[in-house]
Design a protein around this motif. Structure first.
Motif, short mmCIF file in Angstrom:
data_model
loop_
_atom_site.label_atom_id
_atom_site.label_comp_id
_atom_site.label_asym_id
_atom_site.label_seq_id
_atom_site.Cartn_x
_atom_site.Cartn_y
_atom_site.Cartn_z
N GLU A 1 63.21 -24.54 -66.57
CA GLU A 1 62.29 -23.96 -67.54
C GLU A 1 63.12 -23.31 -68.64
O GLU A 1 63.92 -22.41 -68.35
CB GLU A 1 61.36 -22.94 -66.88
CG GLU A 1 60.39 -23.55 -65.88
CD GLU A 1 59.44 -22.52 -65.29
OE1 GLU A 1 59.43 -21.37 -65.81
OE2 GLU A 1 58.74 -22.86 -64.33
N THR B 1 64.28 -27.14 -60.73
CA THR B 1 63.18 -27.05 -61.69
C THR B 1 63.69 -26.27 -62.90
O THR B 1 64.13 -25.12 -62.77
CB THR B 1 61.98 -26.32 -61.07
OG1 THR B 1 61.53 -27.07 -59.93
CG2 THR B 1 60.83 -26.21 -62.08
N LYS C 1 64.09 -22.62 -60.07
CA LYS C 1 63.74 -22.90 -58.67
C LYS C 1 64.60 -24.07 -58.20
O LYS C 1 65.01 -24.93 -58.99
CB LYS C 1 62.25 -23.26 -58.58
CG LYS C 1 61.75 -23.77 -57.24
CD LYS C 1 60.28 -24.16 -57.35
CE LYS C 1 59.78 -24.85 -56.10
NZ LYS C 1 58.37 -25.28 -56.24
N ALA D 1 67.61 -23.18 -64.65
CA ALA D 1 66.80 -23.51 -63.47
C ALA D 1 66.11 -22.25 -62.97
O ALA D 1 66.72 -21.18 -62.88
CB ALA D 1 67.68 -24.10 -62.39
N THR E 1 64.68 -27.03 -54.91
CA THR E 1 64.03 -27.60 -53.73
C THR E 1 65.09 -28.38 -52.95
O THR E 1 65.77 -29.23 -53.50
CB THR E 1 62.88 -28.53 -54.13
OG1 THR E 1 61.91 -27.78 -54.89
CG2 THR E 1 62.20 -29.12 -52.90
N ASP F 1 68.35 -33.66 -63.01
CA ASP F 1 68.55 -32.35 -62.41
C ASP F 1 68.53 -32.39 -60.89
O ASP F 1 68.16 -31.43 -60.22
CB ASP F 1 67.50 -31.35 -62.93
CG ASP F 1 67.58 -31.16 -64.43
OD1 ASP F 1 68.67 -30.84 -64.92
OD2 ASP F 1 66.56 -31.38 -65.12
#
Length: 459
Positions: A438, A436, A444, A442, A446, A421
């Protein structure tokens, strides 16, 4: 005002000299390769590069087109907007006034400009210089400013854009890049000297240092050899949106050439502009500015273990990188006529070449399969990123056979899959988008870039 360089398609070997630095001719060949790649791979329609080490001019050349519509080739004397590289001129002017006893760094700005908004008046001159004032920046208010780009504005109007907004933080307690703070410094210079900021810069620096093409870059005067600015739209270049150049003012309104900025770099960094004490203040982060490596109009970085004095500049249609490496007396200037060009990364590649260290190489990307493309929706969306300069949205979009990423105010760029990812881009070997996940999507992203980490949730 800030910004996307391309690693060379091939790198010629560099043989180190007896002094430990590679020969001029070898570095010049690598610089030429990097510059040609930069233009061919759509970094910008043109790029001008000055690379000078000690008394040796390694390259002072330009590649590509300064004006696409008129088919005008760029030359070393092409004049480009330099954006926030302007700030070191404004900072140096203030420091000369400090040396003359006309300004004190720890005086409140109200000492000199008593009619500023009440919340701004306790801010010190020092805090304005190193972006720790907490004054809200007019370039950070999004559409409320952008829809007025076409208006000529005087400094009082620029102040009024954020005059009623709450302070970002208590002055001196944090750091945030702040163009309004440098507008106020321009007003300070005008109040003390009795003439305009642009006139002061010309009389104080351009004329005595022989910077013939360095000036306040207003739109109406005829500026010989002026380059035109561009942005990308899909696979094509378009003219950059118009910005009235009275707006950047003392925070970012100057234009210059690679030759002039090379003269400026040597003069500023070898004691011919400000005193040793003033230069130390300009190049030494202190207080809340330490974590951001920012002095007064100049930043600090390292490359191959060597300290660098740096500042970049990004403004509509243009991107600038400007660096001095004291240990090698190495001056590097990159001027490009695209607002999304990563001139700062090209500067670092040129520095590596001139210092004889390996060039940064792009990551290995994985080709998307049909199955991979079915997963695109998990990443697509808008993410609210919190930059030191203020919040900006990052939009991830499905372009059919690839994904694109677009920061507010910039062009969309393709992003390429690496693993787990994590995505990168072809023009910057160090930039990463890490999602991120879940459940099925996604939540989030970064962003890793230039040694900084910026994260934000899906909106």
């Amino acid at each position: 005002m800030r910004r996307f360089v391309i690693a060379a398609a091939f790198v010629l070997p560099i043989w180190l000299s007896a002094q430990g630095l590679p020969p001029v001719a070898a570095v010049a060949r690598v610089a030429d390769s990097l510059a040609r790649d930069f233009v061919v791979e759509r970094g910008a329609p043109s790029v001008a590069i000055a690379l000078v080490r000690g008394r040796d001019t390694i390259t002072m050349r330009a590649w590509g087109k300064a004006d696409l519509e008129q088919d005008v080739s760029a030359t070393p004397r092409s004049v480009y907007r330099i954006g926030s590289v302007t700030k070191q001129f404004t900072s140096a002017a203030v420091m000369q006034l400090v040396e003359q006893g006309k300004v004190k760094l720890d005086d409140s700005i109200a000492t000199y400009l008593p009619t500023l908004p009440a919340a701004w008046r306790p801010v010190t001159v020092r805090q304005l210089l190193n972006h720790t004032s907490g004054i809200p920046s007019y370039t950070g208010i999004g559409a409320a400013w952008q829809r007025r780009w076409g208006e000529e504005m005087n400094p009082d109007t620029l102040v009024a854009l954020t005059a009623t907004m709450p302070m970002w933080f208590v002055p001196g307690t944090s750091w945030r890049y702040d163009n309004s703070g440098y507008v106020v410094l321009g007003m300070l210079i005008e109040k003390i000297t009795g003439h305009s900021w642009g006139t002061d810069i010309a009389e104080r620096f351009s004329k005595p240092l022989g910077l013939e093409d360095t000036r306040d870059c207003l739109a109406t005067p005829i500026i010989p050899r002026r380059a035109r600015g561009y942005e990308t739209s899909g696979n094509a270049w378009i003219n950059t949106p118009y910005l009235a150049m009275s707006q950047p003012y003392s925070a970012g309104a100057m234009c210059s050439t690679i030759g002039d900025l090379t003269k400026w770099n040597r003069a500023l960094n070898t004691g011919h502009v400000v005193s040793a004490a003033s230069y130390a203040l300009m190049t030494t982060p202190e207080g809340a500015a330490v974590s951001s490596h920012y002095g007064f109009g100049l930043g600090r970085d390292t490359i191959a273990g060597r300290p660098m004095i740096v500042h970049s500049g990004g403004i509509n249609g243009f991107s600038t990188g400007n660096t001095w490496i004291p240990s090698a007396e190495l001056s590097i200037t990159v001027l490009a006529n695209s607002g999304s060009a990563r001139s700062d990364e090209l500067v670092k590649q040129l520095a590596r070449a001139a210092l004889g260290v390996p060039l940064a190489q792009p990551p290995k990307f994985v080709a998307f399969t049909a199955a991979d493309r079915l997963r695109f929706p998990r990443y697509v969306g808008v993410y609210a990123l919190s930059f030191p300069s203020g919040p900006r949205d990052l939009t991830i979009a499905d372009a059919g056979d690839h994904l694109t990423a677009q920061l507010t105010g910039q062009s969309a760029v393709p992003i390429l899959y690496i693993e787990n990812d994590t995505f990168g881009v072809g023009f910057d070997p160090n930039l990463r988008f890490i999602f991120t996940i879940e459940g099925a999507r996604a939540t989030k992203v970064t962003l890793l870039q230039g040694g900084q980490t910026v994260a934000g949730p899906r909106k």
